[in-house]
Scaffold this active site. Structure first.
Site, PDB file in Angstrom:
ATOM      1  N   LYS A  55     -87.712 -64.429 111.224  1.00  0.00           N
ATOM      2  CA  LYS A  55     -87.993 -64.514 109.786  1.00  0.00           C
ATOM      3  C   LYS A  55     -88.983 -65.655 109.571  1.00  0.00           C
ATOM      4  O   LYS A  55     -88.578 -66.816 109.415  1.00  0.00           O
ATOM      5  CB  LYS A  55     -86.714 -64.732 108.981  1.00  0.00           C
ATOM      6  CG  LYS A  55     -86.912 -64.543 107.477  1.00  0.00           C
ATOM      7  CD  LYS A  55     -85.583 -64.533 106.731  1.00  0.00           C
ATOM      8  CE  LYS A  55     -85.803 -64.397 105.226  1.00  0.00           C
ATOM      9  NZ  LYS A  55     -86.332 -63.072 104.840  1.00  0.00           N
ATOM     10  N   ARG A  79     -78.453 -48.399  98.977  1.00  0.00           N
ATOM     11  CA  ARG A  79     -77.831 -48.229  97.661  1.00  0.00           C
ATOM     12  C   ARG A  79     -77.289 -49.558  97.162  1.00  0.00           C
ATOM     13  O   ARG A  79     -76.292 -50.077  97.676  1.00  0.00           O
ATOM     14  CB  ARG A  79     -76.712 -47.188  97.713  1.00  0.00           C
ATOM     15  CG  ARG A  79     -76.141 -46.858  96.335  1.00  0.00           C
ATOM     16  CD  ARG A  79     -75.287 -45.615  96.344  1.00  0.00           C
ATOM     17  NE  ARG A  79     -74.967 -45.205  94.991  1.00  0.00           N
ATOM     18  CZ  ARG A  79     -74.388 -44.056  94.676  1.00  0.00           C
ATOM     19  NH1 ARG A  79     -74.061 -43.200  95.637  1.00  0.00           N
ATOM     20  NH2 ARG A  79     -74.133 -43.755  93.416  1.00  0.00           N
TER      21      ARG A  79
END
Length: 225
Positions: free
Chosen positions: A37, A172
Site C-alpha cells: 500500500k 455490497r
C-alpha cells in the site's frame, strides 16, 4: 503478469477487503504473495511510528514477513482533503519499494487509496504512477445507488489514460439495497471487463475467509498469461 493494482470507485468501497480476499485466494493455492500500500490515509501514531490499519492487514495477510515501512512507505494522518503534514511523495521510492517486494514473491497485490484520481500530498494522483509502471488494474465497485455512474466513469478514465482494467469486483456495502441485482446486471453490461468477484455484505469482513467470493478462472487466466 505478477502484480495488480486495486482501485475503487470512491473511498470506503472495499479496496482493502478485496485486496485481502485476493491474497487469501493466492495463499490457498500455495502462491507466495504480498500486499503493498504505497500511500495510506488516517494513519495513527503507534509505538512503531505512524501506521494505518489497512496496511497492517495487508502486512498480516502476506505470506512473507515484511517490515511495516516496506508495506506502506507513505502513511498519512489525514484524509484526502486533510492531509496532515505536507510530505513530498517520491515516485522513485514507490517504485523501489514495489520492486523490493516483487523480487521476493510470485504475486503482488497493490492497494490504492481513495478513488482512481484521489490525491494525497502530491499534485498528481497515485494513478499516474500506476500508468507509468503499466500495472494492470482491478476495479472495486461499492454497490450502492449512484455506483453505475462512478464505475463506468472510473473504468473509462483508466482506459483513456492507457491503463488496463483486467476485472471488477462487486462489494455490497448496503445490505438493504433493493435494487442490488439490477445494479449488478447493469454494471456487467456496461463495464468493459469481466466481473471476477462478488462479495456480499459481511460485517467485519476483514476477519472472514473471503477467497470463495472470487471467480478463480478469470484470475487464473490473468495471473498466468
Amino acid at each position: 503478469m505478477n502484480k495488480v493494482f486495486i482501485t475503487g470507485t470512491d473511498t470506503a468501497v472495499g479496496k482493502t477487503v478485496v485486496s485481502l480476499a485476493l491474497l487469501q485466494m493466492l495463499r490457498q493455492q500455495d502462491i507466495v504473495c504480498a500486499g503493498y500500500k504505497p500511500l495510506s490515509q488516517n494513519a495513527q501514531l503507534t509505538e512503531q511510528g505512524l501506521q494505518c490499519v489497512d496496511a497492517q492487514l495487508l502486512q498480516q495477510a502476506s505470506t512473507i514477513a515484511l517490515d511495516y515501512d516496506r508495506v506502506n512507505p507513505y502513511p498519512f494522518t489525514g484524509s484526502e482533503v486533510s492531509t496532515g503534514a505536507i510530505t513530498t511523495v517520491n515516485e522513485r521510492q514507490l517504485t523501489t519499494g514495489m520492486s523490493f517486494i516483487e523480487g521476493q514473491v510470485e504475486r503482488l497485490v497493490i492497494e490504492g487509496t481513495g478513488g482512481w484520481h484521489s490525491r494525497i500530498n502530491t499534485q498528481n494522483p497515485l494513478s499516474d504512477w500506476v500508468i507509468k509502471q503499466k500495472i494492470p488494474v482491478i476495479l472495486v465497485v461499492g454497490i450502492k445507488l449512484g455506483c453505475i455512474n462512478h464505475a463506468i466513469l472510473t473504468a473509462e478514465s483508466i482506459l483513456q489514460q492507457g491503463g488496463e482494467v483486467v476485472g471488477w469486483v462487486a462489494n455490497r456495502i448496503n445490505p438493504g439495497l433493493e435494487e442490488y441485482q439490477q445494479l449488478i446486471t447493469l454494471l456487467t453490461q456496461h463495464i468493459a471487463a469481466p466481473k471476477i468477484g462478488e462479495i456480499p455484505y459481511i460485517p467485519h469482513a476483514h476477519q472472514k475467509d473471503l477467497a470463495a467470493y472470487f471467480t478463480t478462472q478469470p484470475l487464473a487466466n490473468f495471473f498466468t498469461r
